[in-house]
Scaffold this active site. Structure first.
Site, short mmCIF file in Angstrom:
data_model
loop_
_atom_site.label_atom_id
_atom_site.label_comp_id
_atom_site.label_asym_id
_atom_site.label_seq_id
_atom_site.Cartn_x
_atom_site.Cartn_y
_atom_site.Cartn_z
N PHE A 1 32.90 38.16 31.45
CA PHE A 1 34.26 37.67 31.60
C PHE A 1 34.52 37.47 33.08
CE2 PHE A 1 38.77 37.80 32.34
CZ PHE A 1 39.23 36.93 31.37
N ASP B 1 30.50 39.81 40.80
CA ASP B 1 31.92 39.73 40.44
C ASP B 1 32.46 41.14 40.33
OD1 ASP B 1 34.40 39.52 39.30
OD2 ASP B 1 33.81 38.16 37.69
N LYS C 1 42.25 41.55 42.02
CA LYS C 1 43.00 42.64 41.38
C LYS C 1 43.45 43.71 42.38
CE LYS C 1 41.02 42.08 36.72
NZ LYS C 1 42.17 41.45 36.10
#
Length: 425
Positions: free
Chosen positions: A146, A231, A272
């Site tokens: 994801f 990531d 984030k």
């Protein structure tokens, strides 16, 4: 709950249903305030937040230092675009590069933007530095990943919910199984520019690879002159018990090192919690031989590197270091998995617990298309703890890293009570 209070929650939910696109399926709770590890709904009910906005709120809700930086900068200057210099960006870029140990950073806003940036960077490096013929660059990705929801990123997805009726897709994406070094080796070739990978697959259900997976994957990439792009949008910023999950099992006593980790990705993707969940802030970091392929006009963003984001992200990272959140996540994560295993031993409802630091998940002993995990999350909500299922029968547990041991044990007692009651119902 009074009739008036219930109407307040129902109204908020109904407004979203009527005027918002139905692209999420939220838990039926309407939040209006947050502080530290707690959130309150519009009716005044208090909950433990055990999702942390998908690990964006590692520093806790409304951390006073981060909110202070936001307020102070918001009264001075919020946005200039990159048409002009501003007095915060250079200082922030220096701080970020030194914090993570890279030469250059390309600032963006969302995690998806950062991944798109990394893919563009990897392709351009492939053409200009590796010598891949134009139009033939490939990026290797892992199944069940994801990385976001833009067209190019879902071109790397094997989730039919994410891809159905959104094609045609971006070419040059090569999917392989996660945690499979033989598959990675077999996918290598002269046209491969980069390997894009999550150190731990969060959305897939906190899928933790073998301890030496990233290290060996990086060695394969180096052998074939391929960039390793990590990531760390969800796994970074102390979530997994190290500043970065790609640090693996390094023995840095501070667990905040940028020295000699197990793996130093060629391209590091962050988002984030880099802003403590206060603003959309993301970043792509690389050393000069990679980042120098980006020149004026190649890439950018009106809001990327804005003064407000720079002030907030700097404060958010200072909190991580000052409050030793990586070390805290490491210790509390070990405690969580130990106590969670004791709960599992007392019930047939849960198959296993897995994770690293305070990024953990339990696998419910039921099929992926069952509603059991959802129903358990509803029951957890009634008992004062908010979590969310992923991939059907998996519940992800990721509280803010500022949680105390006492609070964590209280949460474990709520989880135990909920699971045992559900099993008996």
């Amino acid at each position: 709950m009074s009739v008036i209070e219930k109407r307040q929650s129902d109204k908020a939910i109904a407004l979203e249903a009527q005027y918002g696109a139905h692209n999420y399926h939220p838990l039926p709770v309407v939040l209006s305030r947050g502080e530290g590890v707690y959130v309150w709904d519009v009716d005044g009910q208090k909950y433990y937040d055990f999702l942390s906005a998908y690990s964006a709120v590692n520093q806790g809700h409304c951390h006073p230092k981060i909110i202070g930086a936001l307020t102070e900068q918001a009264q001075k200057l919020t946005l200039t675009s990159r048409a002009f210099y501003n007095d915060r960006l250079g200082e922030y870029e220096k701080y970020l590069c030194e914090f993570f140990g890279y030469d250059k950073v390309l600032p963006m806003n969302t995690g998806a933007e950062a991944v798109e940036t990394a893919i563009k960077l990897g392709r351009k490096w492939g053409y200009e530095k590796k010598g891949i013929p134009d139009g033939r660059a490939k990026v290797i990705v892992c199944l069940n990943n994801f990385h976001g929801r833009t067209i190019t990123i879902i071109s790397a997805s094997n989730d039919p919910v994410a891809t159905e009726h959104f094609g045609p897709f971006t070419p040059g994406i090569v999917p392989i199984p996660y945690n499979d070094l033989e598959a990675l080796e077999a996918a290598m070739g002269p046209d491969v520019a980069a390997f894009l990978v999550e150190p731990i697959q969060g959305e897939a259900g906190v899928n933790v690879p073998d301890a030496d997976y990233l290290q060996k994957a990086h060695a394969i990439c180096k052998e074939h002159n391929v960039l390793l792009m990590a990531d760390e949008v969800q796994t970074g910023i102390a979530r997994t018990g190290r500043l970065l999950a790609s640090c693996g099992n390094c023995d840095c006593p501070e667990k905040n090192c940028s020295g000699t980790p197990d793996v130093k990705p060629d391209v590091l993707i962050l988002g984030k919690a880099i802003s403590g969940g206060v603003l959309p802030v993301s970043a792509v970091l690389a050393n000069d031989p990679v980042m120098e392929v980006i020149r004026p006009g190649n890439h950018g963003s009106t809001f990327g590197g804005n003064p407000l984001a720079c002030a907030v992200a700097t404060a958010a990272l200072e909190v991580v270091a000052e409050e030793r959140l990586a070390e805290k996540a490491d210790a509390l994560g070990r405690l969580f998995r130990e106590k969670m295993q004791e709960i599992i031993d007392d019930t047939d409802l849960v198959r296993l617990v897995r994770g690293k630091g305070l990024l953990n998940a339990i696998v419910i002993d039921d099929s992926e298309d069952s509603s059991t995990a959802w129903e358990i999350c509803l029951a957890l909500k009634e008992n004062g703890l908010l979590a969310k299922p992923t991939h059907g029968n998996i519940i992800r547990f990721a509280p803010p890293l500022v949680m105390t041991e006492e609070e964590l044990l209280d949460c474990l007692s709520i989880i135990r009570k909920t699971l045992l009651e559900y099993q008996q119902s």
